[in-house]
Motif scaffolding. Structure first.
Motif, PDB file in Angstrom:
ATOM      1  N   ASN A 316     -32.613   2.432 -57.786  1.00  0.00           N
ATOM      2  CA  ASN A 316     -32.865   1.447 -56.699  1.00  0.00           C
ATOM      3  C   ASN A 316     -33.150   3.017 -55.507  1.00  0.00           C
ATOM      4  OD1 ASN A 316     -34.033  -0.824 -55.288  1.00  0.00           O
ATOM      5  ND2 ASN A 316     -33.284  -1.115 -53.958  1.00  0.00           N
ATOM      6  N   GLY A 317     -32.004   3.123 -54.823  1.00  0.00           N
ATOM      7  CA  GLY A 317     -31.761   4.727 -53.994  1.00  0.00           C
ATOM      8  C   GLY A 317     -33.348   5.759 -54.118  1.00  0.00           C
ATOM      9  N   MET A 318     -33.372   5.660 -55.396  1.00  0.00           N
ATOM     10  CA  MET A 318     -33.823   6.681 -55.708  1.00  0.00           C
ATOM     11  C   MET A 318     -35.764   6.537 -55.870  1.00  0.00           C
ATOM     12  SD  MET A 318     -32.357   9.395 -56.596  1.00  0.00           S
ATOM     13  CE  MET A 318     -33.722  10.602 -56.544  1.00  0.00           C
ATOM     14  N   GLN A 319     -35.791   4.915 -55.633  1.00  0.00           N
ATOM     15  CA  GLN A 319     -37.041   4.798 -55.397  1.00  0.00           C
ATOM     16  C   GLN A 319     -37.529   5.046 -54.042  1.00  0.00           C
ATOM     17  OE1 GLN A 319     -37.986   0.972 -56.178  1.00  0.00           O
ATOM     18  NE2 GLN A 319     -40.322   0.294 -55.824  1.00  0.00           N
ATOM     19  N   GLN A 320     -36.778   4.257 -53.176  1.00  0.00           N
ATOM     20  CA  GLN A 320     -36.987   3.991 -51.986  1.00  0.00           C
ATOM     21  C   GLN A 320     -36.443   5.916 -51.573  1.00  0.00           C
ATOM     22  OE1 GLN A 320     -32.915   2.962 -50.232  1.00  0.00           O
ATOM     23  NE2 GLN A 320     -33.513   0.885 -50.949  1.00  0.00           N
ATOM     24  N   ALA A 321     -36.021   6.369 -52.048  1.00  0.00           N
ATOM     25  CA  ALA A 321     -36.668   7.642 -52.035  1.00  0.00           C
ATOM     26  C   ALA A 321     -37.467   8.561 -51.606  1.00  0.00           C
ATOM     27  CB  ALA A 321     -35.308   8.703 -52.300  1.00  0.00           C
ATOM     28  N   ARG A 322     -38.119   8.141 -52.835  1.00  0.00           N
ATOM     29  CA  ARG A 322     -39.304   9.222 -53.433  1.00  0.00           C
ATOM     30  C   ARG A 322     -40.566   8.281 -52.469  1.00  0.00           C
ATOM     31  NH1 ARG A 322     -37.719   8.095 -58.999  1.00  0.00           N
ATOM     32  NH2 ARG A 322     -38.001   6.077 -58.443  1.00  0.00           N
ATOM     33  N   VAL A 323     -40.986   7.195 -52.491  1.00  0.00           N
ATOM     34  CA  VAL A 323     -42.001   6.604 -51.316  1.00  0.00           C
ATOM     35  C   VAL A 323     -41.359   6.853 -50.182  1.00  0.00           C
ATOM     36  CG1 VAL A 323     -42.701   4.079 -50.324  1.00  0.00           C
ATOM     37  CG2 VAL A 323     -41.871   4.215 -51.879  1.00  0.00           C
ATOM     38  N   PHE A 324     -40.423   7.480 -49.411  1.00  0.00           N
ATOM     39  CA  PHE A 324     -40.024   8.000 -48.051  1.00  0.00           C
ATOM     40  C   PHE A 324     -40.897   9.258 -47.234  1.00  0.00           C
ATOM     41  CE2 PHE A 324     -37.873   4.717 -47.093  1.00  0.00           C
ATOM     42  CZ  PHE A 324     -37.018   4.324 -45.454  1.00  0.00           C
ATOM     43  N   ALA A 325     -40.224   9.636 -48.722  1.00  0.00           N
ATOM     44  CA  ALA A 325     -40.773  11.428 -49.440  1.00  0.00           C
ATOM     45  C   ALA A 325     -42.280  11.591 -48.941  1.00  0.00           C
ATOM     46  CB  ALA A 325     -40.307  12.463 -50.140  1.00  0.00           C
ATOM     47  N   GLU A 326     -42.694  11.150 -49.721  1.00  0.00           N
ATOM     48  CA  GLU A 326     -44.535  10.579 -49.510  1.00  0.00           C
ATOM     49  C   GLU A 326     -45.050  10.620 -48.318  1.00  0.00           C
ATOM     50  OE1 GLU A 326     -45.472   7.956 -52.643  1.00  0.00           O
ATOM     51  OE2 GLU A 326     -44.970   8.553 -53.924  1.00  0.00           O
ATOM     52  N   VAL A 327     -44.508   9.479 -47.277  1.00  0.00           N
ATOM     53  CA  VAL A 327     -45.181   9.382 -45.674  1.00  0.00           C
ATOM     54  C   VAL A 327     -44.629  10.410 -44.975  1.00  0.00           C
ATOM     55  CG1 VAL A 327     -44.399   7.435 -43.847  1.00  0.00           C
ATOM     56  CG2 VAL A 327     -44.831   7.114 -47.001  1.00  0.00           C
ATOM     57  N   VAL A 328     -42.853  11.059 -45.313  1.00  0.00           N
ATOM     58  CA  VAL A 328     -42.521  11.710 -43.884  1.00  0.00           C
ATOM     59  C   VAL A 328     -42.386  13.013 -44.132  1.00  0.00           C
ATOM     60  CG1 VAL A 328     -42.830   9.494 -42.174  1.00  0.00           C
ATOM     61  CG2 VAL A 328     -40.711  10.106 -43.608  1.00  0.00           C
ATOM     62  N   ASN A 329     -42.457  13.625 -45.637  1.00  0.00           N
ATOM     63  CA  ASN A 329     -41.923  14.847 -45.921  1.00  0.00           C
ATOM     64  C   ASN A 329     -40.933  15.027 -45.397  1.00  0.00           C
ATOM     65  OD1 ASN A 329     -42.121  17.406 -46.530  1.00  0.00           O
ATOM     66  ND2 ASN A 329     -42.753  18.232 -44.429  1.00  0.00           N
ATOM     67  N   VAL A 330     -39.464  14.498 -46.169  1.00  0.00           N
ATOM     68  CA  VAL A 330     -38.259  14.599 -46.025  1.00  0.00           C
ATOM     69  C   VAL A 330     -37.772  16.306 -45.970  1.00  0.00           C
ATOM     70  CG1 VAL A 330     -35.578  14.047 -46.577  1.00  0.00           C
ATOM     71  CG2 VAL A 330     -38.447  12.200 -46.029  1.00  0.00           C
ATOM     72  N   THR A 331     -36.643  16.456 -44.834  1.00  0.00           N
ATOM     73  CA  THR A 331     -36.467  17.797 -45.157  1.00  0.00           C
ATOM     74  C   THR A 331     -34.940  17.405 -45.860  1.00  0.00           C
ATOM     75  OG1 THR A 331     -35.762  17.886 -42.855  1.00  0.00           O
ATOM     76  CG2 THR A 331     -38.127  18.852 -43.276  1.00  0.00           C
ATOM     77  N   GLY A 332     -34.533  16.814 -45.746  1.00  0.00           N
ATOM     78  CA  GLY A 332     -33.051  16.631 -46.364  1.00  0.00           C
ATOM     79  C   GLY A 332     -32.477  15.168 -46.132  1.00  0.00           C
ATOM     80  N   VAL A 333     -31.313  15.586 -47.088  1.00  0.00           N
ATOM     81  CA  VAL A 333     -30.653  13.701 -47.250  1.00  0.00           C
ATOM     82  C   VAL A 333     -29.404  13.745 -47.432  1.00  0.00           C
ATOM     83  CG1 VAL A 333     -29.756  12.346 -49.478  1.00  0.00           C
ATOM     84  CG2 VAL A 333     -32.078  13.561 -49.773  1.00  0.00           C
ATOM     85  N   VAL A 334     -28.673  12.904 -46.232  1.00  0.00           N
ATOM     86  CA  VAL A 334     -27.560  12.454 -45.800  1.00  0.00           C
ATOM     87  C   VAL A 334     -27.243  11.098 -46.814  1.00  0.00           C
ATOM     88  CG1 VAL A 334     -26.391  11.317 -43.858  1.00  0.00           C
ATOM     89  CG2 VAL A 334     -28.395  13.080 -43.842  1.00  0.00           C
ATOM     90  N   LEU A 335     -26.080  11.226 -47.582  1.00  0.00           N
ATOM     91  CA  LEU A 335     -25.809  10.755 -48.974  1.00  0.00           C
ATOM     92  C   LEU A 335     -24.348   9.448 -47.821  1.00  0.00           C
ATOM     93  CD1 LEU A 335     -25.375  11.845 -52.040  1.00  0.00           C
ATOM     94  CD2 LEU A 335     -26.652  10.268 -51.613  1.00  0.00           C
TER      95      LEU A 335
END
Length: 385
Positions: A316-335
């Motif tokens: 589920n976290g991966m699904q969230q990550a993909r959508v956010f990455a499409e909207v704001v161009n994620v540069t890094g992840v905080v786990l």
């Protein structure tokens, strides 16, 4: 007889003359001299007054007490970010050690048949590494073990460590752009859904930067959650970071804009903007997040967009990550919450899915439990000594 009448006349005349003299104007009966007051005055009342219980006629106003000074909050000096993951290794090892011990135990068997290798692959999958990555790691290990013909525990551990580090990506740039440039501060946006620890991550990140000698300003652009701004201000107070906030329900883009503007005016090194936690299924809210980034970029470049993911959420976290990455161009992840029930393999899966590195990991509830991610130290903690 005549003699007696004469005496009476003289007596009467004497009385009349004496009365006249006594009642003549300008003569007053003498009064006793007034006594000098001897009572000692005390605040407008005499001792006699106080003895008799009478109220004083003149009261002196009580001295005005100065208001108590506000309590001073001691600014904390956080430890530097370098080496944090190493310092927190024991905590990480406690939560991940079962995974490492299982793998090492399987690889150290005298006979590694197909069933054993299948069990190794299953172990990698249950560690949230993902089926494709688990299969690749298993094939690589199988080939190397067969070629080398080794069963020595130290050699097996070295092989496994090398393979896991390779999958995590030791050459990825995990540095954070937190220094000013072109006369403007670095701008970091922190995004993610509710419940991942996003606001707490902003505060902990401020501590990391202050510990490294940076000056920081926090922008409380999560205006939809009542406690978010208060929580962020508490973090800022503890480490001496400025905080820009507005009333609940204010326009998040406006708060972010003002935060960056104040950061430019006060010449801080970095501005961290906390955004509202958004459900990835709400298209309108995701569009608003994009608006926040566009408004900020009217006056300063956004150097980092950090996506906060709960390491325990799995797919589920991966699904969230993909959508956010499409909207704001994620540069890094905080786990975050990597010290709980999360499996270490999630690091590999997140990076494979998003194509961006894990830059920070949260390993607990303490204020200094956010650490820059270091692949080798992470794998060492998983495998144990």
């Amino acid at each position: 007889m005549e003699y007696l009448i004469l005496i009476a006349v003289l007596v009467v005349a004497g009385l009349i003359v004496g009365g006249f003299l006594l009642l003549r104007p300008g003569r007053t009966r003498p009064r006793p001299p007034a006594e000098e007051p001897t009572e000692e005055r005390r605040g407008g009342a005499t001792v006699a007054d106080e003895a008799e219980g009478t109220a004083p006629t003149l009261e002196r106003a009580p001295p005005t007490e100065a208001p108590a000074p506000p309590p001073t909050v001691e600014i904390e000096k956080p430890p530097p970010g370098a080496g944090r993951l190493v310092r927190l290794r024991a905590r990480l090892a406690r939560s991940q050690n079962a995974f490492g011990k299982t793998l090492l135990g399987l690889l150290s068997r005298e006979t590694l048949d197909d069933d054993a290798w299948e069990e190794i692959e299953d172990t990698l999958i249950t560690a949230d590494m993902g089926a494709a990555v688990a299969a690749q790691v298993t094939d690589e290990l199988r080939t190397r073990v067969q070629v080398l013909g080794t069963r020595d525990a130290a050699e097996v551990r070295a092989l496994l460590k090398e393979e896991l580090v390779k999958q995590i990506g030791p050459d990825l740039d995990r540095s954070l752009d937190t220094g000013p440039h072109g006369g403007r501060p670095a701008v970091l946006m922190v995004v993610g859904v509710n419940g991942t620890g996003k606001t707490t991550t902003c505060g902990k990140l401020a501590r990391v930067l202050v510990g490294d000698g940076r000056t920081v300003l926090l922008g409380a652009a999560d205006t939809f959650r009542a406690a978010a701004a208060d929580q962020l201000e508490t973090w800022g107070t503890r480490v001496g970071a400025q905080v820009v906030r507005k009333d609940e329900g204010a326009d998040p883009a406006s708060v972010a804009f003002d935060a960056v503007k104040q950061g430019i005016d006060t010449k801080v090194d970095a501005v961290i903007v906390d955004t509202a936690g958004r459900l990835h299924t709400k298209t309108g809210l995701m569009d608003e997040l994009g608006k926040v980034k566009r408004v900020v970029e009217k006056q300063a470049q956004v150097d980092e967009v950090l996506l906060v993911l709960d390491a325990t959420t799995g797919q589920n976290g991966m699904q969230q990550a993909r959508v956010f990455a499409e909207v704001v161009n994620v540069t890094g992840v905080v786990l975050t919450k990597l010290d709980g029930t999360a499996k270490g393999g999630i690091v590999v899966q997140v990076q494979r899915e998003l194509g961006v590195p894990v830059k920070l990991v949260g390993l607990g509830e303490g204020p200094d439990d956010l650490a820059p991610f270091e692949p080798e130290a992470f794998v060492d903690a998983i495998l144990g000594d």
